[in-house]
Write a protein that holds these residues in place. Structure first.
Motif, PDB file in Angstrom:
ATOM      1  N   GLN A   1       0.821  -1.208   0.000  1.00  0.00           N
ATOM      2  CA  GLN A   1       0.000   0.000   0.000  1.00  0.00           C
ATOM      3  C   GLN A   1       0.858   1.263   0.000  1.00  0.00           C
ATOM      4  O   GLN A   1       0.381   2.338  -0.365  1.00  0.00           O
ATOM      5  CB  GLN A   1      -0.931   0.001   1.209  1.00  0.00           C
ATOM      6  N   ARG A   2       2.098   1.123   0.379  1.00  0.00           N
ATOM      7  CA  ARG A   2       3.023   2.253   0.394  1.00  0.00           C
ATOM      8  C   ARG A   2       3.999   2.223  -0.775  1.00  0.00           C
ATOM      9  O   ARG A   2       5.028   2.894  -0.756  1.00  0.00           O
ATOM     10  CB  ARG A   2       3.751   2.299   1.736  1.00  0.00           C
ATOM     11  N   GLY A   3       3.677   1.436  -1.780  1.00  0.00           N
ATOM     12  CA  GLY A   3       4.396   1.512  -3.043  1.00  0.00           C
ATOM     13  C   GLY A   3       5.537   0.545  -3.241  1.00  0.00           C
ATOM     14  O   GLY A   3       6.245   0.615  -4.252  1.00  0.00           O
ATOM     15  N   TYR A   4       5.725  -0.400  -2.319  1.00  0.00           N
ATOM     16  CA  TYR A   4       6.784  -1.395  -2.487  1.00  0.00           C
ATOM     17  C   TYR A   4       6.267  -2.604  -3.266  1.00  0.00           C
ATOM     18  O   TYR A   4       5.081  -2.948  -3.189  1.00  0.00           O
ATOM     19  CB  TYR A   4       7.289  -1.885  -1.129  1.00  0.00           C
ATOM     20  N   ALA A   5       7.167  -3.249  -3.992  1.00  0.00           N
ATOM     21  CA  ALA A   5       6.889  -4.563  -4.568  1.00  0.00           C
ATOM     22  C   ALA A   5       7.395  -5.590  -3.553  1.00  0.00           C
ATOM     23  O   ALA A   5       8.566  -5.542  -3.159  1.00  0.00           O
ATOM     24  CB  ALA A   5       7.597  -4.729  -5.903  1.00  0.00           C
ATOM     25  N   VAL A   6       6.525  -6.482  -3.099  1.00  0.00           N
ATOM     26  CA  VAL A   6       6.878  -7.377  -2.000  1.00  0.00           C
ATOM     27  C   VAL A   6       6.691  -8.829  -2.407  1.00  0.00           C
ATOM     28  O   VAL A   6       5.661  -9.202  -2.974  1.00  0.00           O
ATOM     29  CB  VAL A   6       6.014  -7.078  -0.752  1.00  0.00           C
ATOM     30  N   GLU A   7       7.704  -9.655  -2.120  1.00  0.00           N
ATOM     31  CA  GLU A   7       7.597 -11.101  -2.257  1.00  0.00           C
ATOM     32  C   GLU A   7       7.765 -11.732  -0.885  1.00  0.00           C
ATOM     33  O   GLU A   7       8.402 -11.149   0.006  1.00  0.00           O
ATOM     34  CB  GLU A   7       8.650 -11.648  -3.222  1.00  0.00           C
ATOM     35  N   THR A   8       7.207 -12.917  -0.714  1.00  0.00           N
ATOM     36  CA  THR A   8       7.272 -13.587   0.578  1.00  0.00           C
ATOM     37  C   THR A   8       7.873 -14.979   0.437  1.00  0.00           C
ATOM     38  O   THR A   8       7.738 -15.630  -0.602  1.00  0.00           O
ATOM     39  CB  THR A   8       5.873 -13.707   1.214  1.00  0.00           C
ATOM     40  N   ALA A   9       8.538 -15.403   1.499  1.00  0.00           N
ATOM     41  CA  ALA A   9       9.089 -16.757   1.578  1.00  0.00           C
ATOM     42  C   ALA A   9       8.915 -17.221   3.010  1.00  0.00           C
ATOM     43  O   ALA A   9       9.107 -16.445   3.953  1.00  0.00           O
ATOM     44  CB  ALA A   9      10.562 -16.771   1.181  1.00  0.00           C
ATOM     45  N   TYR A  10       8.548 -18.499   3.178  1.00  0.00           N
ATOM     46  CA  TYR A  10       8.272 -19.017   4.511  1.00  0.00           C
ATOM     47  C   TYR A  10       9.392 -19.918   5.034  1.00  0.00           C
ATOM     48  O   TYR A  10       9.260 -20.509   6.090  1.00  0.00           O
ATOM     49  CB  TYR A  10       6.943 -19.775   4.501  1.00  0.00           C
ATOM     50  N   SER A  11      10.492 -19.999   4.280  1.00  0.00           N
ATOM     51  CA  SER A  11      11.629 -20.823   4.694  1.00  0.00           C
ATOM     52  C   SER A  11      12.873 -20.340   3.959  1.00  0.00           C
ATOM     53  O   SER A  11      12.787 -19.550   3.003  1.00  0.00           O
ATOM     54  CB  SER A  11      11.381 -22.298   4.350  1.00  0.00           C
ATOM     55  N   ARG A  12      14.042 -20.814   4.393  1.00  0.00           N
ATOM     56  CA  ARG A  12      15.283 -20.474   3.709  1.00  0.00           C
ATOM     57  C   ARG A  12      15.269 -21.016   2.281  1.00  0.00           C
ATOM     58  O   ARG A  12      15.755 -20.354   1.357  1.00  0.00           O
ATOM     59  CB  ARG A  12      16.479 -21.032   4.480  1.00  0.00           C
ATOM     60  N   LYS A  13      14.732 -22.210   2.113  1.00  0.00           N
ATOM     61  CA  LYS A  13      14.681 -22.814   0.785  1.00  0.00           C
ATOM     62  C   LYS A  13      13.876 -21.958  -0.177  1.00  0.00           C
ATOM     63  O   LYS A  13      14.289 -21.706  -1.318  1.00  0.00           O
ATOM     64  CB  LYS A  13      14.090 -24.222   0.861  1.00  0.00           C
ATOM     65  N   GLU A  14      12.702 -21.478   0.273  1.00  0.00           N
ATOM     66  CA  GLU A  14      11.881 -20.613  -0.575  1.00  0.00           C
ATOM     67  C   GLU A  14      12.587 -19.280  -0.826  1.00  0.00           C
ATOM     68  O   GLU A  14      12.511 -18.730  -1.932  1.00  0.00           O
ATOM     69  CB  GLU A  14      10.519 -20.376   0.077  1.00  0.00           C
ATOM     70  N   ALA A  15      13.282 -18.773   0.189  1.00  0.00           N
ATOM     71  CA  ALA A  15      14.007 -17.514   0.023  1.00  0.00           C
ATOM     72  C   ALA A  15      15.105 -17.653  -1.028  1.00  0.00           C
ATOM     73  O   ALA A  15      15.289 -16.769  -1.882  1.00  0.00           O
ATOM     74  CB  ALA A  15      14.597 -17.070   1.352  1.00  0.00           C
ATOM     75  N   ASP A  16      15.839 -18.767  -0.979  1.00  0.00           N
ATOM     76  CA  ASP A  16      16.895 -18.997  -1.976  1.00  0.00           C
ATOM     77  C   ASP A  16      16.328 -18.974  -3.393  1.00  0.00           C
ATOM     78  O   ASP A  16      16.952 -18.451  -4.324  1.00  0.00           O
ATOM     79  CB  ASP A  16      17.579 -20.337  -1.723  1.00  0.00           C
ATOM     80  N   ALA A  17      15.135 -19.538  -3.560  1.00  0.00           N
ATOM     81  CA  ALA A  17      14.517 -19.579  -4.882  1.00  0.00           C
ATOM     82  C   ALA A  17      14.127 -18.187  -5.366  1.00  0.00           C
ATOM     83  O   ALA A  17      14.005 -17.958  -6.570  1.00  0.00           O
ATOM     84  CB  ALA A  17      13.284 -20.482  -4.849  1.00  0.00           C
ATOM     85  N   CYS A  18      13.937 -17.259  -4.433  1.00  0.00           N
ATOM     86  CA  CYS A  18      13.531 -15.896  -4.797  1.00  0.00           C
ATOM     87  C   CYS A  18      14.713 -14.987  -5.098  1.00  0.00           C
ATOM     88  O   CYS A  18      14.544 -13.939  -5.731  1.00  0.00           O
ATOM     89  CB  CYS A  18      12.717 -15.264  -3.660  1.00  0.00           C
ATOM     90  N   MET A  19      15.913 -15.338  -4.643  1.00  0.00           N
ATOM     91  CA  MET A  19      17.051 -14.430  -4.682  1.00  0.00           C
ATOM     92  C   MET A  19      17.427 -13.976  -6.088  1.00  0.00           C
ATOM     93  O   MET A  19      17.983 -12.898  -6.278  1.00  0.00           O
ATOM     94  CB  MET A  19      18.273 -15.067  -4.003  1.00  0.00           C
ATOM     95  N   GLN A  20      17.127 -14.796  -7.080  1.00  0.00           N
ATOM     96  CA  GLN A  20      17.478 -14.434  -8.443  1.00  0.00           C
ATOM     97  C   GLN A  20      16.739 -13.185  -8.910  1.00  0.00           C
ATOM     98  O   GLN A  20      17.140 -12.533  -9.872  1.00  0.00           O
ATOM     99  CB  GLN A  20      17.167 -15.599  -9.389  1.00  0.00           C
ATOM    100  N   HIS A  21      15.640 -12.833  -8.248  1.00  0.00           N
ATOM    101  CA  HIS A  21      14.840 -11.684  -8.664  1.00  0.00           C
ATOM    102  C   HIS A  21      15.481 -10.363  -8.260  1.00  0.00           C
ATOM    103  O   HIS A  21      15.211  -9.337  -8.869  1.00  0.00           O
ATOM    104  CB  HIS A  21      13.433 -11.767  -8.062  1.00  0.00           C
ATOM    105  N   GLY A  22      16.311 -10.374  -7.241  1.00  0.00           N
ATOM    106  CA  GLY A  22      16.976  -9.158  -6.794  1.00  0.00           C
ATOM    107  C   GLY A  22      16.076  -8.312  -5.908  1.00  0.00           C
ATOM    108  O   GLY A  22      14.925  -8.058  -6.261  1.00  0.00           O
ATOM    109  N   PHE A  23      16.607  -7.874  -4.757  1.00  0.00           N
ATOM    110  CA  PHE A  23      15.810  -7.101  -3.809  1.00  0.00           C
ATOM    111  C   PHE A  23      16.611  -5.925  -3.272  1.00  0.00           C
ATOM    112  O   PHE A  23      17.837  -5.951  -3.241  1.00  0.00           O
ATOM    113  CB  PHE A  23      15.348  -7.996  -2.652  1.00  0.00           C
TER     114      PHE A  23
END
Length: 226
Positions: free
Chosen positions: A23-45
């Motif tokens: 609602q404040r203009g950020y693009a947000v992704e979520t991960a519920y574990s380290r494994k899911e977080a690793d899969a997201c890292m390629q997107h860049g944050f």
């Protein structure tokens, strides 16, 4: 649009923070574990919100792992709020520490502050002087846009002098701050060898240096003599 990754196994907290930040203009992704977080890292944050307790490993260990490969700001979200817990978090490499339960408005302000500091750091991540450019973030040195291959110790000496441009850095200070690549302490003779080799790589005329200037009897300075 700035991108944030939330690594948090509490679905309610994760969803609430995600909605608030979107609602404040950020693009947000979520991960519920380290494994899911690793899969997201390629997107860049631009920033990572990280829980200390994850189902597949400690957040502290994950923070250390991330610090070994990237400089993205990391903010811990955790119920562990003692001084010892916070010190442990900062030693692991986090940029800020938010204790649960927290106000989402306070979290938002802390995120904004961390991102401002990150932008300021990036603005100071490159150094230019005469024909030399140093990219501190990538630890790369260029002369007339051509890369210069330095050893780890040579680079650290050069960075120390540049970071103190306009001041004389004594030999004792360099000896206290610089270690060679094998972890052995750099003594007086070894330091002189490193300075000579560094000059041979970056100076057009090592006998008449323009970058690393000797202040006789004291130490060295970068550029014009301080």
């Amino acid at each position: 649009m700035r991108r944030i990754l939330i690594v948090e196994d509490d679905v309610i907290i994760c969803g609430g923070v995600k909605l608030f930040l979107e609602q404040r203009g950020y693009a947000v992704e979520t991960a519920y574990s380290r494994k899911e977080a690793d899969a997201c890292m390629q997107h860049g944050f631009d920033l990572i919100l990280l829980d200390r307790n994850l189902p597949d490993g400690a957040g502290l260990d994950y923070c250390r792992q991330l610090r070994g490969s990237m400089k993205v700001p990391i903010v811990f979200l955790t119920a562990k709020d003692t001084d010892e817990d916070m010190i442990e978090g900062f030693r692991a490499g986090c940029d800020d520490y938010i204790a649960k339960p927290f106000s989402v408005e306070l979290l938002y302000q802390r995120i904004e502050a961390v991102l401002r500091r990150s932008i300021e750091d990036k603005n100071h991540a490159r150094f230019h002087y005469k024909d030399m450019t140093v990219d501190f973030e990538r630890m790369q040195v260029f002369l007339s846009e051509e890369p210069v291959k330095l050893s780890g110790t040579e680079y650290r000496i050069l960075e120390l002098l540049i970071r103190n441009k306009g001041r004389v850095v004594t030999r004792d200070t360099i000896l206290q701050r610089i270690w060679d690549c094998d972890g052995n302490y750099v003594d007086e003779n070894t330091l002189s060898v490193h300075i000579r080799r560094l000059r041979q790589k970056i100076e057009e005329d090592a006998g008449n240096p323009q970058y690393i200037i000797t202040v006789f009897g004291i130490g060295y300075t970068f550029g014009e003599e301080a």
